[in-house]
Write a protein that holds these residues in place. Structure first.
Motif, PDB file in Angstrom:
ATOM      1  N   CYS A 395       0.804  -1.224   0.000  1.00  0.00           N
ATOM      2  CA  CYS A 395       0.000   0.000   0.000  1.00  0.00           C
ATOM      3  C   CYS A 395       0.833   1.269   0.000  1.00  0.00           C
ATOM      4  O   CYS A 395       0.273   2.365  -0.075  1.00  0.00           O
ATOM      5  CB  CYS A 395      -0.915   0.016   1.216  1.00  0.00           C
ATOM      6  SG  CYS A 395      -2.262  -1.181   1.127  1.00  0.00           S
ATOM      7  N   ARG A 399       0.973   4.260   4.532  1.00  0.00           N
ATOM      8  CA  ARG A 399       0.151   3.373   5.354  1.00  0.00           C
ATOM      9  C   ARG A 399       0.718   3.356   6.770  1.00  0.00           C
ATOM     10  O   ARG A 399       1.915   3.158   6.983  1.00  0.00           O
ATOM     11  CB  ARG A 399       0.124   1.976   4.760  1.00  0.00           C
ATOM     12  CG  ARG A 399      -0.867   1.037   5.463  1.00  0.00           C
ATOM     13  CD  ARG A 399      -1.080  -0.216   4.650  1.00  0.00           C
ATOM     14  NE  ARG A 399      -2.001  -1.159   5.265  1.00  0.00           N
ATOM     15  CZ  ARG A 399      -3.318  -1.097   5.189  1.00  0.00           C
ATOM     16  NH1 ARG A 399      -3.875  -0.095   4.521  1.00  0.00           N
ATOM     17  NH2 ARG A 399      -4.090  -1.994   5.765  1.00  0.00           N
ATOM     18  N   ALA A 422      -0.027  -4.514   3.311  1.00  0.00           N
ATOM     19  CA  ALA A 422      -1.109  -4.667   2.339  1.00  0.00           C
ATOM     20  C   ALA A 422      -2.452  -4.820   3.039  1.00  0.00           C
ATOM     21  O   ALA A 422      -2.536  -5.130   4.233  1.00  0.00           O
ATOM     22  CB  ALA A 422      -0.844  -5.892   1.460  1.00  0.00           C
ATOM     23  N   ILE A 423      -3.531  -4.599   2.264  1.00  0.00           N
ATOM     24  CA  ILE A 423      -4.877  -4.906   2.731  1.00  0.00           C
ATOM     25  C   ILE A 423      -5.091  -6.410   2.639  1.00  0.00           C
ATOM     26  O   ILE A 423      -4.833  -7.027   1.613  1.00  0.00           O
ATOM     27  CB  ILE A 423      -5.933  -4.161   1.890  1.00  0.00           C
ATOM     28  CG1 ILE A 423      -5.823  -2.646   2.105  1.00  0.00           C
ATOM     29  CG2 ILE A 423      -7.335  -4.626   2.241  1.00  0.00           C
ATOM     30  CD1 ILE A 423      -6.804  -1.838   1.278  1.00  0.00           C
ATOM     31  N   ASP A 458     -11.205   0.152   4.892  1.00  0.00           N
ATOM     32  CA  ASP A 458     -10.024  -0.420   5.553  1.00  0.00           C
ATOM     33  C   ASP A 458      -9.561   0.399   6.752  1.00  0.00           C
ATOM     34  O   ASP A 458      -8.825  -0.109   7.594  1.00  0.00           O
ATOM     35  CB  ASP A 458      -8.881  -0.557   4.548  1.00  0.00           C
ATOM     36  CG  ASP A 458      -7.674  -1.252   5.133  1.00  0.00           C
ATOM     37  OD1 ASP A 458      -7.781  -2.453   5.468  1.00  0.00           O
ATOM     38  OD2 ASP A 458      -6.632  -0.594   5.294  1.00  0.00           O
ATOM     39  N   CYS A 462      -4.119   3.454   1.767  1.00  0.00           N
ATOM     40  CA  CYS A 462      -3.531   2.469   0.854  1.00  0.00           C
ATOM     41  C   CYS A 462      -3.602   3.031  -0.559  1.00  0.00           C
ATOM     42  O   CYS A 462      -4.669   3.440  -1.025  1.00  0.00           O
ATOM     43  CB  CYS A 462      -4.278   1.129   0.925  1.00  0.00           C
ATOM     44  SG  CYS A 462      -3.541  -0.162  -0.114  1.00  0.00           S
ATOM     45  N   GLU A 463      -2.483   3.045  -1.230  1.00  0.00           N
ATOM     46  CA  GLU A 463      -2.404   3.566  -2.595  1.00  0.00           C
ATOM     47  C   GLU A 463      -1.810   2.490  -3.494  1.00  0.00           C
ATOM     48  O   GLU A 463      -0.683   2.031  -3.265  1.00  0.00           O
ATOM     49  CB  GLU A 463      -1.543   4.835  -2.635  1.00  0.00           C
ATOM     50  CG  GLU A 463      -1.534   5.527  -3.980  1.00  0.00           C
ATOM     51  CD  GLU A 463      -0.848   6.886  -3.939  1.00  0.00           C
ATOM     52  OE1 GLU A 463      -0.801   7.548  -4.996  1.00  0.00           O
ATOM     53  OE2 GLU A 463      -0.366   7.279  -2.851  1.00  0.00           O
ATOM     54  N   VAL A 464      -2.583   2.078  -4.493  1.00  0.00           N
ATOM     55  CA  VAL A 464      -2.144   1.029  -5.412  1.00  0.00           C
ATOM     56  C   VAL A 464      -2.513   1.428  -6.839  1.00  0.00           C
ATOM     57  O   VAL A 464      -3.363   2.290  -7.067  1.00  0.00           O
ATOM     58  CB  VAL A 464      -2.796  -0.336  -5.079  1.00  0.00           C
ATOM     59  CG1 VAL A 464      -2.436  -0.795  -3.684  1.00  0.00           C
ATOM     60  CG2 VAL A 464      -4.301  -0.270  -5.246  1.00  0.00           C
ATOM     61  N   THR A 477      -7.277   4.187  -0.993  1.00  0.00           N
ATOM     62  CA  THR A 477      -8.190   3.873   0.105  1.00  0.00           C
ATOM     63  C   THR A 477      -7.963   4.912   1.191  1.00  0.00           C
ATOM     64  O   THR A 477      -6.853   5.062   1.706  1.00  0.00           O
ATOM     65  CB  THR A 477      -7.933   2.464   0.647  1.00  0.00           C
ATOM     66  OG1 THR A 477      -8.145   1.517  -0.407  1.00  0.00           O
ATOM     67  CG2 THR A 477      -8.869   2.140   1.790  1.00  0.00           C
TER      68      THR A 477
END
Length: 711
Positions: A395, A399, A422-423, A458, A462-464, A477
């Protein structure tokens, strides 16, 4: 003489205790109640006349004396009050100024990078406020539960108030989970039973009966009003501020989360109907800042990919979202055309032509409609549940829970998989951390032209960037804005949009620069604030304990006030500290050895008349038989009855007498006397410590309670 209490005396002091029923006939409960009230009123009046007035006056006078004793320079400017001043500053920082400082650092000008002259449309994305309610911590007792709700609500209120006052965004979008237990509160209409394939977990089974009985439609409406007080009211107030009249402002909170409705096959349709009645449709299209925002109710959509869809009819749950997605592209064109008509100064809605035609010649196929060639604006997808990603997809560094794993030497990219960063790709009762893979791909494809996606659920950032199967869509997110959602530093996301268009909707951005910029705004850590409070509390106790220890040793002025003496029979409240005894007292006779009287509380009265406590006078009073044998046996003064060496009445504290007893003539007394003095030191220490701690405590707690009450 016997006293008569008959009713025929005619005296005004006689009371008729059966009034308003002279004969005592009280039959009905109403009559009994009236009689009871009348007796109670008479008793109160009698008490007030006999004792109440005197007690009230005495209380007011005593309070005034205490206030006067406290309003002295030495007490106002003392260490306990200095600590109170420090506490006030610390509390103002932790409960007010920290929010202002954190949000101020997120000002648009600090991170926006547009070309000169740009006028971007500014958006705030708020995720998972998840108002605390009885579902959040069902085992907590009432006082702690209420305090938790108060503190978390105030955190939300202060954060969002600063967001509106300082940043003043043009539009605000909420990304779901407005409530924590919204799905649990019984509806007024429709079936509310759990489906057979989705019962509550065992940990909640014991609370179901209470929830269904105590928390229903009316409670949900109170929660709705509570949400409005925290979020709607500041938004309305910011819009009514001077200079905001020309702005096109929008606030959308209709996107549902799994805590609002449930998830997938376990959603109750009446619960969703109630939510949409008050917040609006969960599936919608909005044109904001020349971008098309598409909100999708993905918690309902997920029922179509549930394993229960093959065994039960779940169409009432997922069909509305499915129908919306099938029309999404046409709905986007319609929304864009309406926006362009508004920008051109035209009526947004298309209208029928006003003309009269013969029924036989009328063309019913010639209906007004929006143009089919409306331009495609960049599309922003809003969903509560994040899109699918392979397990362990990192993420990024923003995060909070776990930073990215440090890559090995020579590797420039992130470590994949990185499960800590990660999520988690998992599911459970009424939740699923990410959408199914196929559902995510279909969602992006049906919406079309998605340049960015934003999600919640979440609670952490989180950045993807997704795979090509999902259109290589970048997704963020958004952090939860609540302090109770498992993140130390809550936050919200700011989005700046700049996409200039001509009258026909063609972009005026020749360099094809990105039309969207984002910034994560971090809010204060409430845990750090409470740790700061605890640290200051420990230091305050240590400072007050040190001061209390030094008071008897260094003979400092005590903070604890001496109790007021009874002026009717107390030497200490009448006599001065020192007074020369120069008058004769014929009516008293005391031993020739001198006079000594101990005070019952705060001191002693003593008199000394020489080294041997006996003096022979130069003359004698009339009726006395010689010096040293009279009533007073005080001599040495000129004239009869007058003592030259007049005695002194000295009021001394018990502490001073104990110290004199302990140390006399340069020699220390035995251990028994020392033990007595030590007990006095301990008593002074205990009194000073308790008094100063209590004074600091109630003032600090009172100020903290006031801050919480004000929000």
């Amino acid at each position: 003489m016997a006293r008569s209490y008959g009713s025929s005396g005619g005296s005004s002091s006689n009371y008729n205790y059966n009034w308003p029923y002279p004969e005592g006939n009280i039959d009905s409960p109403v009559d009994k109640f009236i009689a009871f009230v009348s007796r109670s009123i008479r008793s109160l009046i009698r008490f007030w006349r006999e004792r109440g007035r005197r007690m009230t006056v005495a209380f007011l006078l005593s309070t005034a004396r205490q206030i006067r004793r406290n309003l002295t320079y030495n007490r106002l400017f003392s260490i306990p009050h200095l600590l109170v001043g420090i506490w006030i500053i610390v509390l103002l920082w932790g409960e007010r100024w920290a929010f202002h400082s954190q949000v101020e650092s997120c000002h648009w000008s600090n991170w926006e990078h547009w070309s000169p002259g740009a006028e971007p449309h500014r958006v705030a994305l708020v995720a998972d406020p998840q108002l605390i309610d009885p579902h959040s911590y069902p085992g907590r007792p009432w006082p702690i539960q209420s305090l938790t709700i108060l503190l978390t609500d105030n955190y939300l209120r202060r954060s969002y108030r600063q967001l509106q006052q300082q940043l003043d965004p043009d539009s605000v979008f909420f990304l779901g989970d407005l409530f924590d237990g919204g799905r649990e509160w019984k509806t007024a209409h429709g079936e509310f039973k759990d489906p057979e394939w989705g019962p509550h977990p065992k940990s909640e089974q014991k609370y179901l009966k209470k929830w269904n009985k105590k928390y229903g439609e009316f409670y949900w409406l109170k929660e709705y009003a509570r949400f409005g007080d925290i979020f709607f009211n500041p938004w309305v107030k910011a819009g009514s501020a001077p200079g905001a009249e020309h702005k096109r402002r929008k606030m959308i909170a209709s996107l549902p989360g799994n805590h609002d409705l449930g998830f997938g096959s376990e959603i109750k349709v009446p619960v969703r109907n109630r939510f949409e009645t008050y917040f609006g449709e969960g599936n919608r299209v909005d044109v904001v800042g020349n971008h098309t925002f598409v909100s999708v109710d993905t918690v309902s959509m997920s029922a179509a990919s549930s394993g229960e869809a093959d065994r039960h009819d779940l169409r009432p749950i997922y069909k509305p979202t499915e129908h919306f997605l099938n029309q999404a592209k046409w709905l986007k064109q319609k929304a864009v055309e309406k926006e362009l008509r508004f920008q051109r100064g035209e009526v947004p809605e298309v209208q029928f032509q006003h003309k009269i035609e013969d029924l036989e010649k009328a063309d019913f196929k010639d209906k007004p409609k929006f143009a089919d060639n409306a331009p495609e604006l960049p599309t922003v997808l809003l969903t509560h549940v994040p899109l699918y990603r392979p397990p362990g997809t990192p993420c990024g560094p923003l995060r909070e829970k776990y930073p990215p794993t440090k890559p090995p030497k020579g590797q420039t990219g992130p470590v994949i998989p990185d499960h800590r960063n990660a999520i988690s790709v998992s599911r459970g009762y009424q939740y699923q951390n990410v959408l199914d893979e196929q559902a995510s791909a279909d969602l992006v494809k049906k919406v079309g032209n998605v340049v960015h996606a934003f999600s919640g659920d979440d609670h952490d950032y989180c950045e993807v960037k997704h795979s090509e199967a999902q259109g290589s869509v970048p997704e963020i997110t958004v952090k939860s804005i609540s302090m109770a959602m498992g993140v130390n530093r809550p936050g919200f996301l700011l989005v700046s949009l700049w996409n200039p268009l001509d009258a026909e909707g063609k972009p005026l951005n020749p360099t094809n620069q990105p039309t969207l910029q984002t910034h994560l705004c971090i809010l204060p850590s409430q845990l750090s604030t409470y740790i700061r409070y605890i640290t200051l509390a420990i230091l305050s106790i240590l400072v007050l304990a040190g001061r209390a220890f030094l008071v008897p040793l260094l003979k400092l002025k005590p903070f604890a006030l001496e109790p007021e003496q009874n002026t009717g029979g107390s030497f200490g409240s009448i006599l001065p500290v020192f007074k020369a005894k120069v008058d004769d007292y014929d009516e008293y006779s005391l031993p020739s050895a001198g006079f000594s009287a101990s005070h019952s509380r705060g001191g002693s009265v003593s008199s000394k008349s020489g080294h041997n406590h006996q003096h022979h006078g130069n003359g004698s009073r009339k009726g006395h038989k010689g010096s040293g044998s009279g009533k007073w046996a005080w001599a040495g003064g000129p004239g009869p009855g007058r003592s030259r060496g007049s005695p002194r009445i000295e009021i001394r504290s018990e502490r001073e007498e104990e110290m004199e007893t302990l140390y006399n003539g340069g020699k220390w007394k035995p251990a028994a006397a020392a033990s007595k003095v030590n007990k006095g030191v301990v008593g002074v220490f205990t009194t000073e410590l308790w008094t100063t701690v209590w004074r600091t405590l109630w003032m600090v707690i009172g100020f903290f309670a006031w801050l919480q009450w004000k929000g």
